[in-house]
Design a protein around this motif. Structure first.
Motif, mmCIF file in Angstrom:
data_model
loop_
_atom_site.group_PDB
_atom_site.id
_atom_site.type_symbol
_atom_site.label_atom_id
_atom_site.label_comp_id
_atom_site.label_asym_id
_atom_site.label_seq_id
_atom_site.Cartn_x
_atom_site.Cartn_y
_atom_site.Cartn_z
ATOM 1 N N HIS A 1 64.674 -84.173 74.273
ATOM 2 C CA HIS A 1 63.425 -83.636 73.808
ATOM 3 C C HIS A 1 62.765 -82.316 73.529
ATOM 4 O O HIS A 1 62.058 -81.894 72.634
ATOM 5 C CB HIS A 1 61.986 -84.610 74.150
ATOM 6 N N ARG B 1 64.587 -82.991 68.127
ATOM 7 C CA ARG B 1 62.998 -83.123 67.609
ATOM 8 C C ARG B 1 62.857 -83.442 66.017
ATOM 9 O O ARG B 1 62.180 -84.542 65.693
ATOM 10 C CB ARG B 1 62.297 -82.032 67.991
ATOM 11 N N TYR C 1 63.680 -87.125 65.047
ATOM 12 C CA TYR C 1 62.649 -88.024 65.256
ATOM 13 C C TYR C 1 61.470 -87.890 64.613
ATOM 14 O O TYR C 1 60.326 -88.224 64.994
ATOM 15 C CB TYR C 1 62.484 -88.168 67.103
ATOM 16 N N ILE D 1 59.206 -87.137 73.688
ATOM 17 C CA ILE D 1 59.491 -88.051 72.751
ATOM 18 C C ILE D 1 59.715 -89.614 73.306
ATOM 19 O O ILE D 1 60.890 -89.387 74.107
ATOM 20 C CB ILE D 1 60.550 -87.744 71.533
ATOM 21 N N PHE E 1 61.463 -92.112 73.063
ATOM 22 C CA PHE E 1 62.724 -92.364 72.297
ATOM 23 C C PHE E 1 62.831 -93.992 72.289
ATOM 24 O O PHE E 1 63.112 -94.355 71.307
ATOM 25 C CB PHE E 1 64.058 -92.039 72.966
ATOM 26 N N VAL F 1 60.304 -94.979 69.526
ATOM 27 C CA VAL F 1 59.939 -94.199 68.086
ATOM 28 C C VAL F 1 61.600 -94.288 67.396
ATOM 29 O O VAL F 1 62.680 -94.048 67.980
ATOM 30 C CB VAL F 1 59.970 -92.702 68.284
ATOM 31 N N LYS F 2 61.419 -94.730 66.124
ATOM 32 C CA LYS F 2 62.654 -94.632 65.390
ATOM 33 C C LYS F 2 63.076 -93.393 64.784
ATOM 34 O O LYS F 2 62.131 -92.728 64.304
ATOM 35 C CB LYS F 2 62.774 -95.777 64.226
ATOM 36 N N PRO F 3 64.465 -93.144 64.674
ATOM 37 C CA PRO F 3 64.606 -91.536 64.098
ATOM 38 C C PRO F 3 64.525 -91.925 62.659
ATOM 39 O O PRO F 3 64.540 -92.814 62.106
ATOM 40 C CB PRO F 3 66.282 -91.359 64.499
#
Length: 95
Positions: free
Chosen positions: A7, A13, A16, A30, A32, A35-37
């Motif tokens: 992160h 960063r 994402y 973040i 991960f 959270v979807k890229p």
């Protein structure tokens, strides 16, 4: 990436959807797993120029580059394993 938390890497960063560089005092973590890229955009071209000796089974060897014309821009960059005289050291292929 050499012990750097993911992160804290600017390109991760961006991938994402976060600011590349968070202001101090803001928690940059973040989540991960939640959270979807973002969808990738753009291109990547990788080029490797090596010095090899064909008479010795294409083993890495020293060599020289006589001319190189590369122009960096904010979105285009490169790195090179050669010195200012154009010499490529014998271990350049091993990186």
């Amino acid at each position: 990436a050499m012990g750097i938390p993911l992160h804290n890497i600017a390109d991760i960063r961006s991938f994402y959807g976060k600011n590349r560089y968070e202001p101090s005092g803001v928690d940059p973590v973040i989540p991960f797993e939640n959270v979807k890229p973002l969808k990738p955009r753009g291109h990547c071209i990788a080029v490797r120029v090596t010095a090899e000796n064909a008479e010795q089974g294409f083993k890495p060897t020293s060599g020289g580059i006589q001319e190189l014309n590369f122009r960096s821009t904010p979105d285009v960059w490169g790195y090179f394993s050669m010195d200012s005289s154009g010499s490529v050291h014998e271990f350049a292929d091993s990186q």
